[in-house]
Design a protein around this motif. Structure first.
Motif, PDB file in Angstrom:
ATOM      1  N   ARG A 190       0.681  -1.230   0.060  1.00 42.20           N
ATOM      2  CA  ARG A 190       0.000  -0.153   0.095  1.00 42.20           C
ATOM      3  C   ARG A 190       1.007   1.265  -0.006  1.00 42.20           C
ATOM      4  NH1 ARG A 190      -3.126   2.939   4.564  1.00 42.20           N
ATOM      5  NH2 ARG A 190      -4.609   4.048   3.220  1.00 42.20           N
ATOM      6  N   ALA A 191       1.918   1.513   0.874  1.00 41.21           N
ATOM      7  CA  ALA A 191       2.728   2.396   0.755  1.00 41.21           C
ATOM      8  C   ALA A 191       3.638   2.651  -0.498  1.00 41.21           C
ATOM      9  CB  ALA A 191       3.994   2.346   2.017  1.00 41.21           C
ATOM     10  N   LEU A 236      -2.587  14.014  -1.769  1.00 33.04           N
ATOM     11  CA  LEU A 236      -1.635  13.117  -2.129  1.00 33.04           C
ATOM     12  C   LEU A 236      -0.533  12.755  -1.086  1.00 33.04           C
ATOM     13  CD1 LEU A 236      -1.612  12.819  -6.011  1.00 33.04           C
ATOM     14  CD2 LEU A 236      -2.757  11.194  -4.420  1.00 33.04           C
ATOM     15  N   ALA A 282       0.426   6.382   4.998  1.00 34.83           N
ATOM     16  CA  ALA A 282       0.597   4.982   4.361  1.00 34.83           C
ATOM     17  C   ALA A 282       1.975   4.550   4.647  1.00 34.83           C
ATOM     18  CB  ALA A 282       0.537   4.901   2.964  1.00 34.83           C
ATOM     19  N   PHE A 297      -1.509  11.552   2.308  1.00 37.74           N
ATOM     20  CA  PHE A 297      -2.020  10.266   1.938  1.00 37.74           C
ATOM     21  C   PHE A 297      -0.869   9.158   2.196  1.00 37.74           C
ATOM     22  CE2 PHE A 297      -3.007   6.395  -0.677  1.00 37.74           C
ATOM     23  CZ  PHE A 297      -4.003   5.954   0.032  1.00 37.74           C
ATOM     24  N   VAL A 298       0.006   9.578   1.319  1.00 33.62           N
ATOM     25  CA  VAL A 298       1.798   8.886   1.420  1.00 33.62           C
ATOM     26  C   VAL A 298       2.276   8.929   2.764  1.00 33.62           C
ATOM     27  CG1 VAL A 298       3.920   9.103   0.315  1.00 33.62           C
ATOM     28  CG2 VAL A 298       1.841   9.146  -1.288  1.00 33.62           C
ATOM     29  N   THR A 341       2.377   1.451  -3.401  1.00 31.12           N
ATOM     30  CA  THR A 341       1.669   2.187  -4.413  1.00 31.12           C
ATOM     31  C   THR A 341       1.277   3.372  -4.183  1.00 31.12           C
ATOM     32  OG1 THR A 341       0.832  -0.186  -4.700  1.00 31.12           O
ATOM     33  CG2 THR A 341      -0.532   1.579  -5.311  1.00 31.12           C
ATOM     34  N   ALA A 342       0.948   4.007  -3.053  1.00 32.59           N
ATOM     35  CA  ALA A 342       0.763   5.326  -2.761  1.00 32.59           C
ATOM     36  C   ALA A 342       1.980   6.250  -3.118  1.00 32.59           C
ATOM     37  CB  ALA A 342       0.525   5.502  -1.193  1.00 32.59           C
ATOM     38  N   GLN A 343       3.176   5.744  -2.888  1.00 31.66           N
ATOM     39  CA  GLN A 343       4.212   6.522  -3.395  1.00 31.66           C
ATOM     40  C   GLN A 343       4.509   6.605  -4.941  1.00 31.66           C
ATOM     41  OE1 GLN A 343       7.906   5.481  -1.400  1.00 31.66           O
ATOM     42  NE2 GLN A 343       7.823   7.431  -0.410  1.00 31.66           N
TER      43      GLN A 343
END
Length: 134
Positions: free
Chosen positions: A5-6, A124, A131, A127-128, A8-10
């Motif tokens: 998840r982390a 964003l 995450a 969010f990162v 993908t967020a990055q």
């Protein structure tokens, strides 16, 4: 950075920052070249001792494009500090917009679009940041 998840967020943040940096590069080149739609009045530059949009175009490339590219490279590398770089690029962009609003006023649609894109960048980045902490 261990979680899917982390990472993908990055990658999402990195892609966004890359596209945003590229648009700053294109915008700066268009200002310098005086492309259609980028032919702004030079009288607003007189208080700064400028007579063309070349220096502001170069500043757009270096300050905005550069800070966003720097942030994007950190996010692409999976650097845990990528959110910090994203926030730094956000601050640079917010300062750029503040100067634009002071010099040009609130008259160009691209200013409002950029303000919206700045808000997305901050969200964003947040969010990162969340995450990466998990």
């Amino acid at each position: 950075m261990t979680t899917f998840r982390a990472r993908t967020a990055q990658r999402v943040l990195a892609a966004y920052e890359t596209i945003f940096a590229t648009s700053a590069l294109v915008g700066g080149v268009c200002l310098i070249a005086g492309a259609p739609g980028f032919q702004l009045p030079t009288d607003v530059l007189a208080p700064f001792g400028l007579s063309t949009w070349v220096l502001p175009g170069a500043a757009l490339i270096v300050a905005i494009g550069g800070s966003l590219a720097w942030a994007a490279s950190a996010a692409w590398r999976g650097d845990r500090n990528a959110p910090g770089f994203g926030y730094a690029a956000s601050v640079v962009l917010a300062g750029w917009l503040a100067i634009q609003f002071a010099v040009l006023g609130f008259r160009e649609p691209v200013q409002w679009l950029t303000l919206g894109l700045l808000c997305v960048l901050v969200l964003l980045t947040r969010f990162v940041q969340r995450a990466v902490r998990r």
